[in-house]
Design an enzyme around this catalytic site. Structure first.
Site, PDB file in Angstrom:
ATOM      1  N   GLU A 116     -12.984   6.157   5.425  1.00 48.38           N
ATOM      2  CA  GLU A 116     -12.163   6.064   6.627  1.00 48.38           C
ATOM      3  C   GLU A 116     -11.278   7.292   6.710  1.00 48.38           C
ATOM      4  O   GLU A 116     -10.879   7.852   5.683  1.00 48.38           O
ATOM      5  CB  GLU A 116     -11.285   4.826   6.560  1.00 48.38           C
ATOM      6  CG  GLU A 116     -12.053   3.537   6.568  1.00 48.38           C
ATOM      7  CD  GLU A 116     -11.111   2.353   6.685  1.00 48.38           C
ATOM      8  OE1 GLU A 116     -10.814   1.944   7.809  1.00 48.38           O
ATOM      9  OE2 GLU A 116     -10.635   1.866   5.652  1.00 48.38           O
ATOM     10  N   ASP A 118      -5.584   2.922  -3.699  1.00 44.68           N
ATOM     11  CA  ASP A 118      -6.889   2.923  -3.020  1.00 44.68           C
ATOM     12  C   ASP A 118      -7.085   4.148  -2.130  1.00 44.68           C
ATOM     13  O   ASP A 118      -8.202   4.520  -1.823  1.00 44.68           O
ATOM     14  CB  ASP A 118      -7.149   1.613  -2.255  1.00 44.68           C
ATOM     15  CG  ASP A 118      -6.073   1.235  -1.279  1.00 44.68           C
ATOM     16  OD1 ASP A 118      -5.072   1.978  -1.172  1.00 44.68           O
ATOM     17  OD2 ASP A 118      -6.213   0.190  -0.613  1.00 44.68           O
ATOM     18  N   ARG A 119      -5.990   4.805  -1.719  1.00 45.24           N
ATOM     19  CA  ARG A 119      -6.150   6.008  -0.879  1.00 45.24           C
ATOM     20  C   ARG A 119      -6.140   7.283  -1.722  1.00 45.24           C
ATOM     21  O   ARG A 119      -5.554   7.294  -2.811  1.00 45.24           O
ATOM     22  CB  ARG A 119      -4.990   6.116   0.110  1.00 45.24           C
ATOM     23  CG  ARG A 119      -4.992   5.032   1.147  1.00 45.24           C
ATOM     24  CD  ARG A 119      -3.903   5.268   2.174  1.00 45.24           C
ATOM     25  NE  ARG A 119      -4.054   4.318   3.262  1.00 45.24           N
ATOM     26  CZ  ARG A 119      -3.433   4.410   4.425  1.00 45.24           C
ATOM     27  NH1 ARG A 119      -2.590   5.398   4.646  1.00 45.24           N
ATOM     28  NH2 ARG A 119      -3.637   3.509   5.353  1.00 45.24           N
ATOM     29  N   LYS A 155     -11.566   0.468  -1.245  1.00 41.72           N
ATOM     30  CA  LYS A 155     -11.651   1.909  -1.381  1.00 41.72           C
ATOM     31  C   LYS A 155     -10.971   2.280  -2.688  1.00 41.72           C
ATOM     32  O   LYS A 155     -10.197   1.489  -3.227  1.00 41.72           O
ATOM     33  CB  LYS A 155     -11.010   2.595  -0.182  1.00 41.72           C
ATOM     34  CG  LYS A 155      -9.593   2.194   0.142  1.00 41.72           C
ATOM     35  CD  LYS A 155      -9.216   2.833   1.449  1.00 41.72           C
ATOM     36  CE  LYS A 155      -7.795   2.515   1.852  1.00 41.72           C
ATOM     37  NZ  LYS A 155      -7.663   1.194   2.478  1.00 41.72           N
ATOM     38  N   SER A 205       0.804  -1.225   0.000  1.00 42.57           N
ATOM     39  CA  SER A 205       0.000   0.000   0.000  1.00 42.57           C
ATOM     40  C   SER A 205       0.834   1.271   0.000  1.00 42.57           C
ATOM     41  O   SER A 205       1.500   1.580  -0.971  1.00 42.57           O
ATOM     42  CB  SER A 205      -0.958  -0.038   1.190  1.00 42.57           C
ATOM     43  OG  SER A 205      -1.807   1.074   1.166  1.00 42.57           O
ATOM     44  N   HIS A 206       0.819   1.979   1.109  1.00 43.58           N
ATOM     45  CA  HIS A 206       1.473   3.285   1.201  1.00 43.58           C
ATOM     46  C   HIS A 206       2.852   3.183   1.834  1.00 43.58           C
ATOM     47  O   HIS A 206       3.493   4.203   2.068  1.00 43.58           O
ATOM     48  CB  HIS A 206       0.591   4.197   2.044  1.00 43.58           C
ATOM     49  CG  HIS A 206       0.149   3.519   3.305  1.00 43.58           C
ATOM     50  ND1 HIS A 206      -0.840   2.564   3.315  1.00 43.58           N
ATOM     51  CD2 HIS A 206       0.604   3.608   4.565  1.00 43.58           C
ATOM     52  CE1 HIS A 206      -0.990   2.101   4.546  1.00 43.58           C
ATOM     53  NE2 HIS A 206      -0.131   2.708   5.324  1.00 43.58           N
ATOM     54  N   ASP A 265      -0.776   1.815  -4.102  1.00 38.06           N
ATOM     55  CA  ASP A 265      -1.638   0.862  -4.802  1.00 38.06           C
ATOM     56  C   ASP A 265      -2.957   1.472  -5.267  1.00 38.06           C
ATOM     57  O   ASP A 265      -3.824   0.755  -5.783  1.00 38.06           O
ATOM     58  CB  ASP A 265      -1.892  -0.386  -3.942  1.00 38.06           C
ATOM     59  CG  ASP A 265      -2.651  -0.078  -2.667  1.00 38.06           C
ATOM     60  OD1 ASP A 265      -2.418   0.994  -2.077  1.00 38.06           O
ATOM     61  OD2 ASP A 265      -3.488  -0.902  -2.247  1.00 38.06           O
ATOM     62  N   ASP A 324      -2.102   6.799  -3.023  1.00 39.59           N
ATOM     63  CA  ASP A 324      -1.020   5.995  -2.442  1.00 39.59           C
ATOM     64  C   ASP A 324      -0.486   4.994  -3.464  1.00 39.59           C
ATOM     65  O   ASP A 324      -0.932   4.958  -4.622  1.00 39.59           O
ATOM     66  CB  ASP A 324      -1.478   5.307  -1.151  1.00 39.59           C
ATOM     67  CG  ASP A 324      -2.462   4.182  -1.402  1.00 39.59           C
ATOM     68  OD1 ASP A 324      -3.131   4.206  -2.444  1.00 39.59           O
ATOM     69  OD2 ASP A 324      -2.538   3.278  -0.547  1.00 39.59           O
TER      70      ASP A 324
HETATM   71  O1  LIG Z   1      -4.055   0.129  10.883  1.00 35.04           O
HETATM   72  P1  LIG Z   1      -3.675   1.453  10.264  1.00 35.04           P
HETATM   73  O2  LIG Z   1      -2.237   1.633   9.996  1.00 35.04           O
HETATM   74  O3  LIG Z   1      -4.288   2.611  11.000  1.00 35.04           O
HETATM   75  O4  LIG Z   1      -4.297   1.488   8.822  1.00 35.04           O
HETATM   76  C1  LIG Z   1      -5.619   1.426   8.635  1.00 35.04           C
HETATM   77  C2  LIG Z   1      -5.927   1.330   7.172  1.00 35.04           C
HETATM   78  O5  LIG Z   1      -5.097   0.376   6.589  1.00 35.04           O
HETATM   79  C3  LIG Z   1      -5.317   0.064   5.245  1.00 35.04           C
HETATM   80  O6  LIG Z   1      -5.145   1.174   4.439  1.00 35.04           O
HETATM   81  C4  LIG Z   1      -6.696  -0.450   5.108  1.00 35.04           C
HETATM   82  O7  LIG Z   1      -6.980  -0.758   3.775  1.00 35.04           O
HETATM   83  C5  LIG Z   1      -7.668   0.580   5.627  1.00 35.04           C
HETATM   84  O8  LIG Z   1      -8.955   0.078   5.509  1.00 35.04           O
HETATM   85  C6  LIG Z   1      -7.351   0.956   7.018  1.00 35.04           C
HETATM   86  O9  LIG Z   1      -8.114   2.041   7.426  1.00 35.04           O
HETATM   87 MG   LIG Z   2      -3.369   1.471  -0.191  1.00 34.10          MG
END
Ligand SMILES: O=P(O)(O)OC[C@H]1O[C@H](O)[C@H](O)[C@@H](O)[C@@H]1O
Ligand SMILES: [Mg+2]
Length: 561
Positions: A375, A291-292, A388, A116-117, A289, A287
């Site tokens: 979120e 989704d953000r 997302k 992801s990020h 991938d 981000d």
């Molecule tokens: O657990 P954290 O680091 O706060 O991350 C929380 C986030 O992680 C990922 O991005 C998930 O896809 C999100 O659904 C979630 O809100």
């Molecule tokens: Mg992501």
């Protein structure tokens, strides 16, 4: 010629427990002999319904080790009796696109290669996530099964002789142990772009961007060298007619140019700077991938993700998809600001509060009770897929601006004028020592069963808050009855203000503490105030109640949102 598969002996690795969004670890961890193979075998063995005749979608955000992992997964799919793998060209597919394709082609699921990020590269992170046939992240029941298998695994199945080229679209047929096996390499963006054109009114957005009906809206999209680059190019530059300088960092890089591909005010600082300096009316970043998302207005006016989803939910008449399907219900994750609750109340639709993690929205969507959700962690989306979706959020915002012919800031001001403003901030303390953070969380948890903590007054800088309730958030899924416990300690005040503490589930090392602080104001004279100023007293109270500085040794957070 029929290719041979082999059963290879292996031993369990500790800690192959998928977190909020799959298994995320340092690349070096995945590079250990058998490590990746073990986890892929756990995914395949945990799939309900078996693998014979199944199809899987495979792709990821293009980070370092992604191509190697794709190759391993294809060989192991062949070895485990999967019938067909649909893979993005060069292994590239955004997370929303994987979700879209799983649903479109009705596959048994998909494997997403992303952290992801988190940063990418040989010394950074990699991740593997399994999505089920509804297109969404595997629920706890499935990830727990994967973890159980990982603790006892003794062998995996692979077809090492299968060599397939994923660099050009096309279909490759193989015979594996006398069974047909197909790999279809697909254009990374086409299915997703086609779907966005169904959901949104592209000509209306194009008119807005090109100025067909007045001043053009200058946009600046920063793909942060993540997977969204090709999608941004196709959608914003080619389809919607934005000028070439509207999109930056659109070449996906294996190390994201050495940056954190995370769209927030800290890691997307170059977007913030360009928006402050330039004459752009709309800015966005995604981000790694895809989704953000982060949305900014003129002069870098910041839209909190909690407000963003509330605004979209309030303006569904600007989006053809919702005009057609209606809005069934709304939802947010627990720490997310409560602005969307007010929209739900006004519209007379259900609103759900779920634990952090997109997977918790899936059942509600499948049951037809949820249309739009978000979120605070820069995630916004709808039931069009089961992830997302960053680009979707930007197209939703542009649709609203096109329909209302106004600016981002004006949209927010008018929203607050109707509903009042839920001021929200999040403080992150990244990479702390795990022991003391766990201790802090258990002390906070203990307060939830301490009757003396409720009714207590806390004062800072002349502001007093009285504690109404403390709990550790627990959620019972209304659809399948599954229960998620200890999802974060909430300290709720009598005036509706609150703060929340939880540990991140997405870090790859150490502990990251997240502190969320929110307060609601209905007085219009406060609306344009800086959230940090308004929330300062409650922030100080939260820091002192939790003894965060003592436990973490940190005087300042790593990131403030
Ligand atoms: O657990 P954290 O680091 O706060 O991350 C929380 C986030 O992680 C990922 O991005 C998930 O896809 C999100 O659904 C979630 O809100
Ligand atoms: Mg992501």
């Amino acid at each position: 010629m029929s290719l041979t598969c082999y059963t290879k002996a292996t031993k369990p690795f500790q800690g192959q427990k998928p977190g909020t969004s799959g298994l995320r670890k340092a690349v070096k961890v995945f590079q250990q002999d058998h490590y990746t193979e073990n986890f892929v075998q756990c995914i395949l063995s945990a799939m309900s319904g078996g693998l014979t005749g199944s199809t899987l979608v495979v792709g990821g955000d293009g980070r370092y080790f992604g191509k190697k992992a794709c190759d391993t997964i294809i060989k192991m799919c062949a070895g485990n009796g999967v019938r067909k793998v649909i893979v993005g060209e060069n292994g590239i597919l955004s997370t929303p696109c994987v979700s879209c394709m799983i649903r479109k082609y009705k596959t048994s699921g998909g494997i997403v290669l992303t952290a992801s990020h988190n940063p990418g590269g040989p010394d950074a992170d990699f991740g593997i996530k399994f999505n089920i046939s509804n297109g969404g992240p595997a629920p706890d029941s499935v990830t727990n099964k994967m973890y159980e298998i990982s603790r006892e695994i003794v062998e995996y199945r692979i077809c090492p002789e299968l060599h397939c080229d994923i660099s050009t679209p096309g279909t490759q047929q193989f015979v594996v142990e006398n069974r047909p096996f197909t790999v279809e390499v697909v254009d990374s963006v086409k299915d997703y772009v086609d779907y966005m054109k169904e959901i949104f009114d592209f000509p209306a957005i194009k008119d807005l961007i090109t100025g067909a009906k007045g001043q053009p809206l200058k946009i600046l999209i920063n793909a942060m060298h993540g997977v969204t680059g090709p999608y941004v190019k196709k959608i914003f530059l080619e389809e919607l007619g934005a000028s070439p300088d509207s999109a930056v960092n659109i070449v996906p890089l294996e190390d994201f140019g050495g940056h954190h591909p995370d769209p927030n005010l800290t890691y997307a600082a170059d977007l913030v700077k360009a928006m402050k300096e330039g004459d752009f009316g709309f800015g966005a970043a995604f981000d790694g991938d895809g989704d953000r998302n982060m949305i900014l207005g003129h002069k870098a006016f910041f839209v909190t993700p909690s407000d963003s989803v509330a605004v979209i939910a309030d303006n569904t008449d600007s989006i053809p998809y919702f005009k057609k399907n209606g809005v069934k219900g709304l939802a947010r994750s627990m720490p997310t600001g409560c602005a969307i609750d007010r929209v739900a109340e006004k519209k007379g639709v259900e609103v759900f509060e779920v634990p952090t993690g997109w997977k918790y929205f899936g059942n509600l969507m499948d049951a037809g009770r949820l249309s739009i959700c978000g979120e605070e962690s820069f995630g916004t989306g709808s039931d069009h897929i089961r992830e997302k979706d960053g680009i979707w959020a930007v197209l939703a915002w542009l649709s609203i601006l096109a329909a209302r012919n106004t600016t981002v800031e004006q949209v927010l001001l008018s929203h607050w004028g109707t509903y009042g403003r839920n001021f929200f901030t999040r403080y992150d303390y990244e990479n702390c020592e795990s022991g003391p953070c766990n201790q802090m969380m258990s002390e906070l948890d203990a307060m939830s069963s301490d009757p003396g903590a409720v009714g207590k007054e806390h004062t800072h800088a002349g502001k007093t808050y009285k504690v109404a309730k403390i709990d550790n958030f627990e959620y019972t899924d209304p659809i399948d009855g599954s229960v998620a416990k200890k999802q974060g300690v909430r300290v709720l005040m009598t005036d509706g203000s609150r703060f929340v503490f939880r540990l991140s589930g997405t870090g790859s090392s150490g502990a990251t503490v997240r502190m969320y602080v929110e307060s609601y104001e209905s007085d219009p004279s406060t609306f344009t105030k800086d959230a940090q100023d308004v929330l300062k007293p409650l922030v100080e109270i939260a820091l002192s109640v939790s003894k965060l500085k003592e436990f973490t040794g940190r005087q300042q957070p790593t990131v403030i949102t």
